[in-house]
Design an enzyme around this catalytic site. Structure first.
Site, short mmCIF file in Angstrom:
data_model
loop_
_atom_site.label_atom_id
_atom_site.label_comp_id
_atom_site.label_asym_id
_atom_site.label_seq_id
_atom_site.Cartn_x
_atom_site.Cartn_y
_atom_site.Cartn_z
N CYS A 120 -3.43 11.64 6.18
CA CYS A 120 -2.12 11.87 6.82
C CYS A 120 -1.59 10.56 7.38
O CYS A 120 -0.37 10.30 7.34
CB CYS A 120 -2.24 12.93 7.91
SG CYS A 120 -2.28 14.63 7.28
N ASN A 154 -13.89 17.26 -4.46
CA ASN A 154 -15.10 17.63 -3.73
C ASN A 154 -14.71 18.60 -2.62
O ASN A 154 -13.72 18.36 -1.91
CB ASN A 154 -15.76 16.39 -3.14
CG ASN A 154 -16.24 15.43 -4.23
OD1 ASN A 154 -16.63 15.87 -5.32
ND2 ASN A 154 -16.22 14.14 -3.95
N HIS A 194 -8.96 16.23 3.78
CA HIS A 194 -7.58 16.42 3.34
C HIS A 194 -7.68 16.46 1.82
O HIS A 194 -8.17 15.49 1.20
CB HIS A 194 -6.71 15.23 3.82
CG HIS A 194 -5.26 15.31 3.44
ND1 HIS A 194 -4.23 15.17 4.36
CD2 HIS A 194 -4.65 15.47 2.24
CE1 HIS A 194 -3.06 15.25 3.75
NE2 HIS A 194 -3.29 15.43 2.46
N HIS A 229 -7.92 16.12 -1.86
CA HIS A 229 -7.61 14.99 -2.75
C HIS A 229 -8.32 15.21 -4.07
O HIS A 229 -9.44 15.72 -4.11
CB HIS A 229 -8.01 13.65 -2.13
CG HIS A 229 -9.42 13.60 -1.63
ND1 HIS A 229 -9.81 14.17 -0.45
CD2 HIS A 229 -10.54 13.05 -2.18
CE1 HIS A 229 -11.10 13.98 -0.27
NE2 HIS A 229 -11.58 13.30 -1.30
N HIS A 270 -9.77 13.19 -7.26
CA HIS A 270 -10.15 11.90 -7.84
C HIS A 270 -9.73 11.93 -9.31
O HIS A 270 -10.10 12.86 -10.04
CB HIS A 270 -11.66 11.70 -7.77
CG HIS A 270 -12.24 11.71 -6.38
ND1 HIS A 270 -12.54 10.56 -5.69
CD2 HIS A 270 -12.57 12.74 -5.55
CE1 HIS A 270 -13.06 10.88 -4.50
NE2 HIS A 270 -13.08 12.19 -4.39
P1 AMP Z 1 -14.54 12.51 -0.88
O1 AMP Z 1 -16.00 12.15 -0.76
O2 AMP Z 1 -14.27 13.36 -2.09
O3 AMP Z 1 -14.00 13.08 0.40
O4 AMP Z 1 -13.80 11.16 -1.21
C1 AMP Z 1 -13.14 10.39 -0.25
C2 AMP Z 1 -12.69 9.15 -0.97
O5 AMP Z 1 -11.73 8.51 -0.17
C3 AMP Z 1 -13.81 8.14 -1.25
O6 AMP Z 1 -13.88 7.89 -2.64
C4 AMP Z 1 -13.37 6.91 -0.47
O7 AMP Z 1 -13.68 5.72 -1.12
C5 AMP Z 1 -11.87 7.14 -0.34
N1 AMP Z 1 -11.22 6.50 0.81
C6 AMP Z 1 -11.58 6.58 2.10
N2 AMP Z 1 -10.71 5.91 2.88
C7 AMP Z 1 -9.77 5.41 2.05
C8 AMP Z 1 -8.60 4.62 2.24
N3 AMP Z 1 -8.21 4.22 3.47
N4 AMP Z 1 -7.87 4.27 1.17
C9 AMP Z 1 -8.24 4.67 -0.06
N5 AMP Z 1 -9.33 5.42 -0.32
C10 AMP Z 1 -10.09 5.78 0.72
ZN ZN Z 2 -4.38 15.12 6.51
#
Ligand code: AMP
Ligand code: ZN
Length: 118
Positions: free
Chosen positions: A5, A82, A93, A95, A97
């Site tokens: 966010c 995930n 949040h 997302h 990949h």
């Molecule tokens: P997950 O384990 O599926 O929650 O993946 C979270 C992902 O967010 C990981 O691959 C991190 O490398 C990525 N991540 C965390 N902080 C940031 C950020 N500030 N900008 C870009 N990617 C991020």
């Molecule tokens: Zn959020």
């Protein structure tokens, strides 16, 4: 406020590849493939468990557009989300990949016996 966010609100920097009123896609800070993009809805949704089919309808098209934008739609790619503890979700949040740019491995995902439940 969660870190994604904050990225949406421009309180944290990101390397954006595609954005519209409802969704945003940016490079993962710790890439696991030559192309590793995160696609997120701009509304805070904790995970895939909570997202509505109507959000997913437009999110699907958005992710297809991300793959095209990154030039991996023809070569192939992987979409992963995930969910929760066992899914190894770190950022709460939603997302997706989007991984590509090379032949991806498809092997060891857990130490549990994969045949144990069937
Ligand atoms: P997950 O384990 O599926 O929650 O993946 C979270 C992902 O967010 C990981 O691959 C991190 O490398 C990525 N991540 C965390 N902080 C940031 C950020 N500030 N900008 C870009 N990617 C991020
Ligand atoms: Zn959020």
């Amino acid at each position: 406020m969660c870190i994604f966010c904050k990225i949406i609100n421009n309180e944290l920097p990101s390397n954006i590849v595609l954005e519209n009123d409802d969704f945003m896609a940016f490079h993962d800070i710790n890439p696991k493939a030559p192309v590793h993009i995160l696609a997120i809805p701009k509304i805070h949704v904790e995970s895939f468990n909570e997202v509505t089919p109507s959000t997913m309808k437009n999110m699907t098209k958005f992710m297809q557009d991300v793959a095209k934008e990154m030039g991996i739609d023809e070569s192939g790619y992987r979409v992963v989300t995930n969910v929760g503890d066992d899914g190894a979700q770190e950022v709460k949040h939603l997302h997706f990949h989007i991984l590509g740019g090379a032949k991806l491995a498809w092997s060891h995902l857990s130490d549990a016996d994969p045949k144990g439940k069937f």
